[in-house]
Design a protein around this motif. Sequence first.
Motif: not given
Length: 435
Positions: A12-21, A257-261, A264-271, A310-314
Amino acid sequence: MVELDPRAFLTSLFETAVRAADTLEAIRAHLPAKPRGRTIVIGAGKAASQMAASFEKLWDGDYEGVVVARHGPVEKTERIRVLQSAHPVPDAAGLVGSQALLDAVSGLSADDLVIALISGGGSALLPAPPEGLTLDDEIAVNKALLASGAPISAMNTVRKHVSRIKGGRLARAAYPARVVSLVVSDVPGDNPAYVASGPTVPDAGTAEEALRIVADYRMALPDAVMAHLRSEAAAAPKPDDAAFARNEVHVIASARVSLEAAAAEAKRQGVEAVILSDQIEGEARDIGKMHAALAREVALRDRPFARPVVILSGGETTVTITDVYGKGGRNSEFLLSFALDIEGVEGIDALAADTDGIDGSEDNAGAFADGGSAARIRKAASDPRSFLARHDAWSAFDAAGDLFVPGPTGTNVNDFRAILIRQLIRRAAAAHLPH
């Protein structure tokens, strides 16, 4: 924390990152005013057909154009021609595509507007060897660059000095028309001059710098290429060239922009989410070890971040190819190194994938890993370290059933890495961290 399905969460995080682009909304926010003259659309990259289709939905004036995408499925367009060529190694179709772009911008006036739709992958898709060089020479350069382990900025500095179209030359060919470049960035730092080797965006790099990069990374290039790099013909146009004075460049989507999105999705899911950086470069297996050390520290010591997190990087890692290599890409190689270093530690789940949906030479975007991945690979095939030694991470994760295959996404903002740390498991601590 609500109990999560780790792989569904990471997906879901990957899909959110892609949608942000998403190219439609990104282009909508950056469309220029209509010109008095003609509107010509050009473009190249892995997202070229998607960007062209988005442009057609948004532009209500007259236009014509051509873009070059990679071989494979493409979006349907009405008036913009979509040509296709090879990635990551150029082919003869790329010569046709490059010439089509140069032809499209020839003979324009100061009243005309060129809209350039640029995304990652364009460097390979647009071979255009200068006089005295051949397609085989450009293929040799590309293969040497891919095997060198050099960062993308260094690779594209070399590429733009061995080309008739890169390094701002396509924009200069459009002069005196105004060129507005809309760029989906796949490079650390989002310098648009490095995306697709900057066909419409010049930079201050020199042929001398290109020669230093060749020497520093011990690349074996054809004699004709080396002679070209030492000649005046290798010089690329500079940003202060009058031909670029009226042009505009907009980075419309990026890893940041994608990592920030995704955060935000992770936090929406409580992480809770932490973004390390969107500019991480280096050898994929080394970056994998660094991420693994951090994940273990969180899982076993609850520092520097508190679980669950969740630790994110790009960014864009590299893989230095040796004489022995198999199937895979930088994301799967990163993850295989990561999996080996978290073996036996529970509560860690990770996804590493390329946002364009293709990692390396196969049809996967990347793979999943957890503390049991190395054992599954060992049971299903052989020692995972042997796969890593021969750059064959695809085969390792395929044997374990851990490949991530979302299909082409239509965008490209480079690597996406997400590491979920769910809980502390004490029994593995002694094996991995000193007390």
